[in-house]
Design a protein around this motif. Structure first.
Motif, mmCIF file in Angstrom:
data_model
loop_
_atom_site.group_PDB
_atom_site.id
_atom_site.type_symbol
_atom_site.label_atom_id
_atom_site.label_comp_id
_atom_site.label_asym_id
_atom_site.label_seq_id
_atom_site.Cartn_x
_atom_site.Cartn_y
_atom_site.Cartn_z
ATOM 1 N N ALA A 16 0.811 -1.215 0.000
ATOM 2 C CA ALA A 16 0.000 0.000 0.000
ATOM 3 C C ALA A 16 0.848 1.270 0.000
ATOM 4 C CB ALA A 16 -0.928 0.009 1.204
ATOM 5 N N GLN A 17 2.181 1.095 0.097
ATOM 6 C CA GLN A 17 3.122 2.216 0.140
ATOM 7 C C GLN A 17 2.850 3.141 1.326
ATOM 8 O OE1 GLN A 17 3.028 3.964 -3.843
ATOM 9 N NE2 GLN A 17 4.397 2.397 -4.624
ATOM 10 N N LEU A 18 2.652 2.527 2.478
ATOM 11 C CA LEU A 18 2.456 3.254 3.727
ATOM 12 C C LEU A 18 3.742 3.232 4.543
ATOM 13 C CD1 LEU A 18 -0.622 3.258 3.175
ATOM 14 C CD2 LEU A 18 -0.941 2.656 5.570
ATOM 15 N N ALA A 19 4.085 4.370 5.131
ATOM 16 C CA ALA A 19 5.222 4.419 6.048
ATOM 17 C C ALA A 19 4.838 3.746 7.363
ATOM 18 C CB ALA A 19 5.634 5.865 6.298
ATOM 19 N N TYR A 20 5.754 3.006 7.952
ATOM 20 C CA TYR A 20 5.473 2.314 9.207
ATOM 21 C C TYR A 20 6.743 2.198 10.033
ATOM 22 C CZ TYR A 20 7.361 -1.721 6.601
ATOM 23 O OH TYR A 20 8.154 -2.565 5.860
ATOM 24 N N ILE A 21 6.556 1.909 11.309
ATOM 25 C CA ILE A 21 7.688 1.638 12.188
ATOM 26 C C ILE A 21 8.138 0.205 11.925
ATOM 27 C CG2 ILE A 21 8.485 1.491 14.570
ATOM 28 C CD1 ILE A 21 6.339 3.548 15.290
ATOM 29 N N PRO A 22 9.388 0.001 11.507
ATOM 30 C CA PRO A 22 9.823 -1.350 11.133
ATOM 31 C C PRO A 22 9.903 -2.276 12.342
ATOM 32 C CG PRO A 22 11.688 0.149 11.169
ATOM 33 C CD PRO A 22 10.455 1.006 11.376
ATOM 34 N N ALA A 23 10.031 -3.556 12.065
ATOM 35 C CA ALA A 23 10.108 -4.559 13.126
ATOM 36 C C ALA A 23 11.109 -5.639 12.750
ATOM 37 C CB ALA A 23 8.738 -5.183 13.367
ATOM 38 N N THR A 24 11.853 -6.087 13.740
ATOM 39 C CA THR A 24 12.736 -7.246 13.582
ATOM 40 C C THR A 24 12.046 -8.433 14.233
ATOM 41 O OG1 THR A 24 14.720 -5.860 13.655
ATOM 42 C CG2 THR A 24 15.004 -8.213 14.081
ATOM 43 N N ILE A 25 11.750 -9.440 13.427
ATOM 44 C CA ILE A 25 11.003 -10.602 13.924
ATOM 45 C C ILE A 25 11.944 -11.562 14.637
ATOM 46 C CG2 ILE A 25 9.422 -12.456 13.314
ATOM 47 C CD1 ILE A 25 8.375 -9.665 12.694
ATOM 48 N N GLY A 26 11.567 -11.946 15.850
ATOM 49 C CA GLY A 26 12.368 -12.875 16.640
ATOM 50 C C GLY A 26 11.798 -14.280 16.630
ATOM 51 N N ASP A 190 8.553 14.486 13.515
ATOM 52 C CA ASP A 190 8.864 15.170 12.256
ATOM 53 C C ASP A 190 7.626 15.428 11.396
ATOM 54 O OD1 ASP A 190 8.212 12.676 11.245
ATOM 55 O OD2 ASP A 190 10.229 12.190 10.559
ATOM 56 N N GLY A 191 6.437 15.045 11.896
ATOM 57 C CA GLY A 191 5.193 15.317 11.190
ATOM 58 C C GLY A 191 4.686 14.188 10.324
ATOM 59 N N ASN A 192 5.422 13.078 10.225
ATOM 60 C CA ASN A 192 4.986 11.936 9.415
ATOM 61 C C ASN A 192 4.030 11.047 10.210
ATOM 62 O OD1 ASN A 192 6.456 12.402 6.999
ATOM 63 N ND2 ASN A 192 8.320 11.684 7.999
ATOM 64 N N LEU A 193 2.999 10.579 9.535
ATOM 65 C CA LEU A 193 2.098 9.588 10.117
ATOM 66 C C LEU A 193 2.639 8.197 9.823
ATOM 67 C CD1 LEU A 193 -1.439 11.030 9.303
ATOM 68 C CD2 LEU A 193 -0.660 10.322 11.576
ATOM 69 N N LEU A 194 2.818 7.397 10.875
ATOM 70 C CA LEU A 194 3.401 6.068 10.743
ATOM 71 C C LEU A 194 2.418 5.017 11.225
ATOM 72 C CD1 LEU A 194 6.958 6.809 12.221
ATOM 73 C CD2 LEU A 194 6.283 6.810 9.809
ATOM 74 N N PHE A 195 2.281 3.955 10.447
ATOM 75 C CA PHE A 195 1.452 2.815 10.854
ATOM 76 C C PHE A 195 2.107 2.142 12.052
ATOM 77 C CE2 PHE A 195 0.609 -1.749 10.684
ATOM 78 C CZ PHE A 195 -0.771 -1.793 10.603
ATOM 79 N N LEU A 196 1.307 1.935 13.104
ATOM 80 C CA LEU A 196 1.779 1.245 14.297
ATOM 81 C C LEU A 196 1.431 -0.231 14.264
ATOM 82 C CD1 LEU A 196 1.047 3.561 17.372
ATOM 83 C CD2 LEU A 196 3.260 2.675 16.648
ATOM 84 N N GLU A 197 0.145 -0.529 14.129
ATOM 85 C CA GLU A 197 -0.306 -1.912 14.107
ATOM 86 C C GLU A 197 -1.743 -1.973 13.624
ATOM 87 O OE1 GLU A 197 -0.480 -3.743 17.954
ATOM 88 O OE2 GLU A 197 -1.322 -1.958 18.903
ATOM 89 N N GLY A 198 -2.150 -3.159 13.206
ATOM 90 C CA GLY A 198 -3.526 -3.392 12.809
ATOM 91 C C GLY A 198 -4.182 -4.375 13.757
#
Length: 228
Positions: A16-26, A190-198
């Motif tokens: 969807a080309q949405l900015a989000y906070i990345p995650a490292t999967i453990g 910085d003013g960007n909206l970031l996807f957190l979780e669904g």
């Protein structure tokens, strides 16, 4: 796709080309081991492996840890404070009632394990000492948007930000194979909206909190303060 799992949402954000906070999967943890641990019954090798991985990689001042299915109550409490005055410790808190409810929902959807994961801390824009976050509720009939924190009203100036959240959720919906879901967004410093979780779609008595709405969120509505 399981809407409870963050790891299922991030590839959708990419499409969807949405900015989000990345995650490292453990490592994955077997759900039945969590119950065994709570009951004091025998070995828990996958739980032990996940804890060891977090001890090696978790850096409280730079990263936050969470389950693939939900954040811990300690992390939620920390997020609601001024960053970074307090930092969550490495505790599994397996007996949290909400965590158990989420595990039960996962089992109903035939999931047998969950991952731990790490995400970087992102400085949020603050309003009255609370991070500016939103929850969107997607329905077939449209999308409702609420401020996440009911105890902190947002000024009317955030109405346009909530409209942006609705647009981002529409982009998600175009790439999501389920008609009803929820999505949380953080407004970064910085003013960007970031996807957190669904998450799951809203149902009365379900796992998804309506935030500022009083009951079921009306499609198309925006709530910047508590409606109750």
């Amino acid at each position: 796709m399981n809407p409870i799992l963050l790891s299922h949402w991030l590839p959708i954000c990419d499409r969807a080309q949405l900015a989000y906070i990345p995650a490292t999967i453990g490592p994955k943890v077997k759900i039945d081991e969590i119950y065994r641990f709570l009951e004091g019954l025998g070995d828990t090798p996958t739980l032990d492996r996940a804890y060891l991985w977090l001890r090696q990689h978790y850096q409280p001042r730079d990263t936050m840890w969470r389950w693939d299915c939900c954040s811990t109550e300690t992390l939620k409490s920390t997020m609601a404070q001024i960053y970074p005055t307090t930092l969550p410790t490495l505790e599994f808190e397996l007996d949290e009632p909400r965590f158990i409810a989420v595990l039960e929902e996962l089992e109903r959807s035939q999931e047998t394990s969950i991952c731990v994961l790490l995400r970087p801390w992102v400085k949020a824009k603050l309003e009255t000492n609370y991070p500016v976050e939103f929850r969107a509720f997607a329905f077939r009939e449209g999308i409702a948007v609420s401020s996440y924190y009911t105890r902190r009203p947002l000024p009317v100036a955030y109405q346009e930000t909530a409209v942006q959240v609705r647009r981002l959720t529409e982009q998600l919906a175009a790439h999501t194979p389920i008609p009803s879901f929820s999505a949380d967004f953080l407004l970064a410093e910085d003013g960007n909206l970031l996807f957190l979780e669904g998450g799951l779609g809203f149902t009365r008595g379900g796992l998804v909190n309506p935030c500022c709405f009083d009951g079921e969120p009306p499609p198309g509505a925006i709530a910047l303060c508590s409606q109750s």
